[in-house]
Design a protein around this motif. Structure first.
Motif, mmCIF file in Angstrom:
data_model
loop_
_atom_site.group_PDB
_atom_site.id
_atom_site.type_symbol
_atom_site.label_atom_id
_atom_site.label_comp_id
_atom_site.label_asym_id
_atom_site.label_seq_id
_atom_site.Cartn_x
_atom_site.Cartn_y
_atom_site.Cartn_z
ATOM 1 N N TRP A 12 -12.384 70.303 27.952
ATOM 2 C CA TRP A 12 -10.982 70.561 28.259
ATOM 3 C C TRP A 12 -10.174 69.307 28.555
ATOM 4 O O TRP A 12 -9.013 69.237 28.135
ATOM 5 C CB TRP A 12 -10.812 71.635 29.327
ATOM 6 C CG TRP A 12 -10.878 71.177 30.754
ATOM 7 C CD1 TRP A 12 -11.970 71.175 31.549
ATOM 8 C CD2 TRP A 12 -9.809 70.674 31.537
ATOM 9 N NE1 TRP A 12 -11.654 70.690 32.786
ATOM 10 C CE2 TRP A 12 -10.328 70.370 32.802
ATOM 11 C CE3 TRP A 12 -8.454 70.430 31.293
ATOM 12 C CZ2 TRP A 12 -9.553 69.848 33.827
ATOM 13 C CZ3 TRP A 12 -7.689 69.902 32.325
ATOM 14 C CH2 TRP A 12 -8.228 69.618 33.569
ATOM 15 N N GLN A 52 -6.872 68.654 26.476
ATOM 16 C CA GLN A 52 -5.599 68.521 27.191
ATOM 17 C C GLN A 52 -4.881 67.237 26.769
ATOM 18 O O GLN A 52 -3.685 67.244 26.501
ATOM 19 C CB GLN A 52 -5.834 68.529 28.692
ATOM 20 C CG GLN A 52 -4.556 68.478 29.500
ATOM 21 C CD GLN A 52 -4.827 68.514 30.983
ATOM 22 O OE1 GLN A 52 -5.857 68.057 31.452
ATOM 23 N NE2 GLN A 52 -3.894 69.067 31.736
ATOM 24 N N ILE A 110 -3.349 73.228 29.366
ATOM 25 C CA ILE A 110 -3.297 73.010 27.913
ATOM 26 C C ILE A 110 -2.239 73.941 27.342
ATOM 27 O O ILE A 110 -2.331 75.157 27.464
ATOM 28 C CB ILE A 110 -4.674 73.270 27.254
ATOM 29 C CG1 ILE A 110 -5.699 72.275 27.795
ATOM 30 C CG2 ILE A 110 -4.560 73.173 25.734
ATOM 31 C CD1 ILE A 110 -7.104 72.487 27.293
#
Length: 179
Positions: free
Chosen positions: A17, A21, A100
């Motif tokens: 992640w 992101q 995100i």
């Protein structure tokens, strides 16, 4: 009751992640966002349908056979993709992580594998064998399609890698069966 993704995805999500992101964060720049959206739209289907339809002109001797091979390979790939996607149920990064942003509407809730990347690599592999002279134009498009999936917040890097692997294997299987 919501289907549960395998534990391996929970671990991968946490690892991936921050990268997702960061990559999705670049889409705040309007020219880049428009490029990603255009690549994503090209990877939806129009480019591949045009490639299939162009086979009789690209390869006059066996173009109709190639068009049929490409179309059947794409149909089998879609069936496999849907089977995998609905069984593994990995939620998209923008669903799992509020940091995100999703910059393009998602067709469904799940991200694994990337169907756009699967088709891009599958057709790229088929083209590499049948019309290699098209590769200088096609490879940048394939790369942009793959990057767009993460850049738009729709996929993790491993979704894209898995889609690429499945697409490549589908093309190799198709080529083996056709020879």
């Amino acid at each position: 009751m919501k289907p549960r993704a395998p534990v391996v995805f929970e671990r991968l999500d946490l690892i991936e992640w921050p990268i997702c992101q960061r990559l999705a964060g670049f889409s705040i720049h309007r020219p880049w966002l428009m490029t990603l959206r255009l690549a994503s739209k090209a990877g939806d289907w129009p480019l591949w349908v045009a490639l299939i339809a162009a086979q009789p002109w690209l390869s006059p001797r066996d173009g109709w056979h190639l068009a049929l091979q490409y179309a059947l390979t794409a149909l089998v790939a879609v069936a496999l993709y849907r089977l995998v996607k609905t069984r593994l149920c990995r939620e998209r990064p923008f669903i799992t992580f509020a940091g995100i942003a999703c910059r393009e509407p998602a067709r469904d809730r799940y991200s694994f594998p990337s169907g756009h990347t699967m088709h891009a690599v599958m057709f790229g592999t088929l083209v590499a064998v049948h019309s290699p002279w098209l590769l200088p134009a096609l490879v940048p498009v394939i790369a942009l399609i793959a990057v767009s999936r993460v850049g738009l917040g729709l996929h993790y890097l491993s979704d894209v890698a898995a889609g690429a692997a499945i697409g490549h294997l589908m093309a190799l299987a198709s080529l083996a069966l056709a020879s």
